[in-house]
Design a protein around this motif. Structure first.
Motif: not given
Length: 292
Positions: A214-223
């Motif tokens: 999913t995110g491997r601990g990421a708290a921010a993401f964008a497309t």
């Protein structure tokens, strides 16, 4: 003879007015719609349509003569919570150019009930160009958001679109343990669906994003999505812009479309990566409000 009647004082109608309990109050909700349109006149892009109501507003910063016009959307309610409804629309006519962004990061606040909704509709005509560059959306704990983006792009038009999500105010160390986020993209080129993407986070966002898939601990993401006749040829440029990035990223290109996914531990890292990528693809600086 004296007649008497028993009165049930427990019934609300039997109490004096000042003793009656008020019913549940109806919370005020934000409503807003803003739309803008541009056309090309004698080779220059000009404003053709402007409408705004409620909490949704548009500002038009003054640029240099001949520069691509910028439209800045803002929400005067100061954020979105359950029951709020906002709708934004941008249309760019044949051969016209426009940049649309937001005044600041949108905040999705804790809700008492229902879901906040943001609807975006974009239209780009033949030979035209639209850069849709809103700033981040920040998700607060116990919030709920339903967001949709629908775009109709002409086959020879150019479109750059981005949406970024930050789970909590990461600079303050916030962790989102409960939220509901549903984000949907639908992009059509010449009437044919070419990009469909849906995101759903329900529950413990930090736990969901901790997974390796999913995110491997990421708290921010964008497309980021680029549609252009030469989109595929820009893949090396995009990947080079992401060298030395703060988080994870990947770029793919096919059928006249380029798609980039970015993820980072915090909003600041994501923003830095995103700015480098967008500026490389646009070959120009970000809108001024991104630096305010």
């Amino acid at each position: 003879m004296v007649h008497s009647a028993l009165v049930d004082n427990s019934h609300p109608a039997a109490r004096p007015p000042r003793e009656r309990q008020a019913g549940p109050s109806r919370l005020e909700r934000a409503r807003g719609e803003a739309r803008i349109g541009f056309v090309s006149v004698d080779g220059r892009s000009r404003l053709a349509d402007l409408y705004q109501s409620g909490a949704a507003k548009i500002r038009l910063p003054r640029g240099e003569r001949g520069a691509t016009p910028e439209a800045v959307f803002l929400n005067t309610a100061g954020g979105v919570t359950g029951g709020d409804r906002l709708a934004f629309s941008v249309s760019v006519g044949d051969e016209a150019r426009a940049v649309a962004t937001t005044q600041a990061a949108e905040r999705i606040y804790r809700r008492s009930a229902s879901v906040g909704e943001i609807t975006t509709r974009l239209s780009v005509g033949p030979g035209a160009r639209l850069d849709w560059l809103p700033q981040e959306t920040i998700i607060f704990d116990c919030s709920a958001l339903l967001r949709t983006l629908d775009a109709e792009i002409a086959p020879d038009a150019t479109f750059i679109g981005v949406e970024a999500v930050v789970l909590g105010r990461t600079a303050m160390g916030e962790t989102i343990r409960e939220c509901s986020v549903r984000d949907s993209w639908r992009i059509r080129r010449g009437g044919q669906l070419v990009f469909a993407d849906s995101l759903r986070i329900d529950g413990n966002a930090a736990g969901i994003m901790a997974g390796p898939a999913t995110g491997r601990g990421a708290a921010a993401f964008a497309t980021l999505v680029l549609l252009a006749p030469d989109a595929e040829s820009r893949i090396d440029l995009a990947r080079a812009a992401l060298d030395g990035r703060s988080g994870d990223a990947g770029v793919s290109a096919w059928n006249g479309m380029l798609v980039a996914r970015l993820a980072a531990r915090n909003g600041q890292g994501l923003r830095a990566d995103l700015v480098r990528l967008i500026e490389a693809l646009r070959a120009t600086a970000m809108p001024r409000v991104w630096n305010c």
